[in-house]
Write a protein that holds these residues in place. Sequence first.
Motif, PDB file in Angstrom:
ATOM      1  N   PRO A  33       0.910  -1.234  -0.056  1.00 21.70           N
ATOM      2  CA  PRO A  33       0.040  -0.091   0.115  1.00 21.70           C
ATOM      3  C   PRO A  33       0.892   1.413  -0.066  1.00 21.70           C
ATOM      4  CG  PRO A  33      -0.090  -1.374   2.089  1.00 21.70           C
ATOM      5  CD  PRO A  33       0.603  -1.886   1.286  1.00 21.70           C
ATOM      6  N   LEU A  34       2.097   1.235   0.648  1.00 21.37           N
ATOM      7  CA  LEU A  34       3.021   2.258   0.608  1.00 21.37           C
ATOM      8  C   LEU A  34       3.361   2.630  -0.594  1.00 21.37           C
ATOM      9  CD1 LEU A  34       4.969   1.392   3.724  1.00 21.37           C
ATOM     10  CD2 LEU A  34       2.905   2.934   3.633  1.00 21.37           C
ATOM     11  N   ILE A  35       3.965   1.540  -1.685  1.00 14.29           N
ATOM     12  CA  ILE A  35       4.371   1.721  -2.703  1.00 14.29           C
ATOM     13  C   ILE A  35       3.121   2.317  -3.774  1.00 14.29           C
ATOM     14  CG2 ILE A  35       5.220   0.467  -4.872  1.00 14.29           C
ATOM     15  CD1 ILE A  35       6.594  -1.308  -3.037  1.00 14.29           C
ATOM     16  N   ALA A  36       2.013   1.645  -3.732  1.00 16.16           N
ATOM     17  CA  ALA A  36       1.017   2.007  -4.421  1.00 16.16           C
ATOM     18  C   ALA A  36       0.385   3.331  -4.174  1.00 16.16           C
ATOM     19  CB  ALA A  36      -0.296   1.282  -4.182  1.00 16.16           C
ATOM     20  N   ARG A  81      18.324   3.703  -3.831  1.00 15.50           N
ATOM     21  CA  ARG A  81      17.257   2.620  -3.239  1.00 15.50           C
ATOM     22  C   ARG A  81      16.661   2.665  -2.069  1.00 15.50           C
ATOM     23  NH1 ARG A  81      20.521  -2.859  -3.390  1.00 15.50           N
ATOM     24  NH2 ARG A  81      21.228  -1.966  -5.523  1.00 15.50           N
ATOM     25  N   LEU A  82      15.627   2.145  -1.784  1.00 12.09           N
ATOM     26  CA  LEU A  82      15.184   1.803  -0.158  1.00 12.09           C
ATOM     27  C   LEU A  82      14.978   0.571  -0.106  1.00 12.09           C
ATOM     28  CD1 LEU A  82      12.411   4.418  -0.471  1.00 12.09           C
ATOM     29  CD2 LEU A  82      14.367   4.623   0.800  1.00 12.09           C
ATOM     30  N   SER A  87       7.491   3.864   4.915  1.00 15.54           N
ATOM     31  CA  SER A  87       6.715   5.132   4.568  1.00 15.54           C
ATOM     32  C   SER A  87       6.632   5.543   2.995  1.00 15.54           C
ATOM     33  CB  SER A  87       7.392   6.413   5.359  1.00 15.54           C
ATOM     34  OG  SER A  87       7.272   7.685   4.939  1.00 15.54           O
ATOM     35  N   ALA A  88       5.184   5.887   2.873  1.00 15.37           N
ATOM     36  CA  ALA A  88       4.859   6.452   1.439  1.00 15.37           C
ATOM     37  C   ALA A  88       5.643   7.566   1.040  1.00 15.37           C
ATOM     38  CB  ALA A  88       3.525   6.625   1.299  1.00 15.37           C
ATOM     39  N   VAL A  89       5.943   8.398   2.151  1.00 19.14           N
ATOM     40  CA  VAL A  89       6.661   9.870   1.960  1.00 19.14           C
ATOM     41  C   VAL A  89       8.134   9.522   1.532  1.00 19.14           C
ATOM     42  CG1 VAL A  89       7.579  11.827   3.124  1.00 19.14           C
ATOM     43  CG2 VAL A  89       5.328  10.847   3.696  1.00 19.14           C
ATOM     44  N   GLU A  93       9.836  10.785  -1.787  1.00 17.99           N
ATOM     45  CA  GLU A  93      10.886  11.469  -1.782  1.00 17.99           C
ATOM     46  C   GLU A  93      12.289  10.828  -2.969  1.00 17.99           C
ATOM     47  OE1 GLU A  93      12.206  11.969   2.274  1.00 17.99           O
ATOM     48  OE2 GLU A  93      10.667  13.478   2.355  1.00 17.99           O
ATOM     49  N   ALA A  94      12.196   9.637  -2.724  1.00 21.66           N
ATOM     50  CA  ALA A  94      13.182   8.770  -3.756  1.00 21.66           C
ATOM     51  C   ALA A  94      12.499   9.004  -4.948  1.00 21.66           C
ATOM     52  CB  ALA A  94      13.263   7.263  -3.328  1.00 21.66           C
ATOM     53  N   LEU A  95      11.165   8.921  -5.346  1.00 20.36           N
ATOM     54  CA  LEU A  95      10.852   9.165  -6.607  1.00 20.36           C
ATOM     55  C   LEU A  95      10.969  10.478  -7.048  1.00 20.36           C
ATOM     56  CD1 LEU A  95       7.160   7.506  -6.238  1.00 20.36           C
ATOM     57  CD2 LEU A  95       8.859   6.813  -7.834  1.00 20.36           C
ATOM     58  N   ASP A  96      11.139  11.424  -6.401  1.00 19.36           N
ATOM     59  CA  ASP A  96      11.208  12.823  -6.884  1.00 19.36           C
ATOM     60  C   ASP A  96      12.786  13.144  -7.454  1.00 19.36           C
ATOM     61  OD1 ASP A  96       8.848  13.699  -6.031  1.00 19.36           O
ATOM     62  OD2 ASP A  96       9.700  14.447  -4.132  1.00 19.36           O
TER      63      ASP A  96
END
Length: 98
Positions: A33-36, A81-82, A87-89, A93-96
């Motif tokens: 759910p965090l990834i989604a 990488r994580l 946390s979805a946050v 932040e990594a996606l940004d």
Amino acid sequence: MNELTIVEIEALDGATILEFGTDWCGYCKAAQPLIASALAERQDVRHIKIEDGKGRRLGRLFKVKLWPTLVFLKNGQEVGRLIRPDSAVLISEALDKI
């Protein structure tokens, strides 16, 4: 879950998340759910789930030791990488960065 080669991964264009894990992993299930949530408004990011485990070479090439491991790629090159994100946050932040 996909089984790609390293050559195919290096040829990917744009932003991609490789998610290494398994369907039975509790940590992997908890992260879904965090990834989604983090990907909900990021249609520009390709998300590829990769089954990892014994006999799976791709995880070894990426030095995956714990699941899930999210590898963030920009044009086929790792930029972050994580490991076991909680946390979805953090994922956002990594996606940004890609």
